[in-house]
Scaffold this motif. Structure first.
Motif, short mmCIF file in Angstrom:
data_model
loop_
_atom_site.label_atom_id
_atom_site.label_comp_id
_atom_site.label_asym_id
_atom_site.label_seq_id
_atom_site.Cartn_x
_atom_site.Cartn_y
_atom_site.Cartn_z
N LEU A 75 44.00 39.23 42.62
CA LEU A 75 45.41 39.59 42.60
C LEU A 75 45.69 40.78 43.51
O LEU A 75 46.76 40.87 44.11
CB LEU A 75 45.86 39.89 41.17
N ALA A 76 44.73 41.71 43.62
CA ALA A 76 44.91 42.87 44.50
C ALA A 76 45.04 42.45 45.95
O ALA A 76 45.95 42.89 46.67
CB ALA A 76 43.74 43.85 44.34
N ILE A 77 44.14 41.59 46.41
CA ILE A 77 44.19 41.14 47.80
C ILE A 77 45.37 40.21 48.02
O ILE A 77 45.99 40.20 49.09
CB ILE A 77 42.87 40.46 48.21
N THR A 78 45.71 39.42 47.00
CA THR A 78 46.88 38.56 47.10
C THR A 78 48.14 39.39 47.32
O THR A 78 49.01 39.04 48.14
CB THR A 78 47.03 37.71 45.82
N LEU A 79 48.24 40.50 46.62
CA LEU A 79 49.37 41.42 46.80
C LEU A 79 49.46 41.88 48.24
O LEU A 79 50.54 41.95 48.83
CB LEU A 79 49.20 42.62 45.86
N HIS A 80 48.31 42.17 48.86
CA HIS A 80 48.30 42.63 50.25
C HIS A 80 48.70 41.52 51.22
O HIS A 80 49.25 41.79 52.29
CB HIS A 80 46.90 43.12 50.62
#
Length: 271
Positions: A127-132
């Motif tokens: 989810l962190a990288i998806t946010l980026h």
């Protein structure tokens, strides 16, 4: 390649371009099949390089065109770029506060968003990288969607260059998800799956961005600067700190410089 893209609908162009950027995320994630760990100095230099690419792309591919398109704005040439840039940062800040996620190299106790501790570490990392990847997909989609309003060959080359630059910086993002998961004992296949999955949002965001500006032309300068603001927020809030938290500050900073220079050369020379 330019000739091929000239004969394709801009929304389809955006989709094809972000399938490439997603593929680069998957390529980075695929390193788990070759090794269980990656040298921290190498990873930090890759993250710094990615930050430089994103900063350069934010200006030459997004903010500069937004300013050029705003010459006749009643308030001022600066207004659409300033407003869009601000709201782009606010948008990602808001999602950052809501979406449960965990940045690489941090403990699950430092997860952010609502109810983070009720989710698995692997899910939070993805989810962190998806946010980026949301602003990156939007940026590509908006750049190609702008071509629907009579874009020139130079504008097409600029959009292709932006997609190339984002693809280059997606490689270390795929690594940043898959390698920590592999290091914690997850299987290579699952580590790769989670790593590449984080890039799946880019084609979706690209199509949304392309639709928005292709059919509502006055939105274009605001949309371009919105994507720039979102990307800069991600770089300052996460990419740069992540590249330096293990003590490799000088290496990460110089890598950022090289990433910025490469993207600047690509955009100015090709666009």
């Amino acid at each position: 390649m330019v000739d091929f893209f000239q004969n394709v609908d801009p929304i389809l162009q955006a989709l094809l371009a972000t399938l490439f950027t997603w593929g680069m995320t998957a390529l980075g994630a695929a390193l788990v099949f070759a090794t269980k760990t990656l040298n921290q100095r190498l990873l930090d230099s890759m993250l710094g390089f990615a930050g430089g690419v994103m900063i350069a792309a934010s200006y030459w591919s997004l903010l500069a065109p937004a300013i050029e398109l705003s010459e006749n704005n009643a308030i001022g040439t600066w207004f659409p770029a300033a407003l869009g840039f601000l709201f782009g940062g606010i948008f990602i800040w808001g999602i950052d506060k809501i979406l449960p996620h965990l940045h690489p190299n941090t403990s699950i106790g430092k997860a952010e968003g609502f109810y983070p501790n009720k989710r698995k570490r692997s899910t939070l990392l993805v989810l962190a990288i998806t946010l980026h990847n949301i602003p990156e997909g939007l940026a590509v989609g908006i750049a190609f969607g702008a071509l629907a309003n009579g874009g020139t060959e130079g504008a097409l080359i600029g959009a292709l260059t932006l997609a190339l630059g984002i693809g280059i910086q997606n490689f270390p993002e795929g690594v940043a998800v898959s390698m920590p998961l592999r290091g914690e004992g997850m299987s290579r296949r699952k580590s790769f799956f989670y790593g590449q999955f984080s890039g799946m949002v880019e084609p979706v965001a690209a199509v949304i961005g392309a639709f928005a500006v292709a059919y509502v032309e006055p939105l274009l300068p605001y949309a371009l600067s919105f994507a720039a603001g979102a990307m800069i927020f991600v770089v300052v809030e996460e990419v740069i700190p992540s590249s330096q938290e293990k003590g490799n500050k000088d290496l990460a900073s110089m890598s950022l410089m090289f990433g910025f220079i490469l993207m600047m050369i690509l955009d100015v020379a090709l666009g």
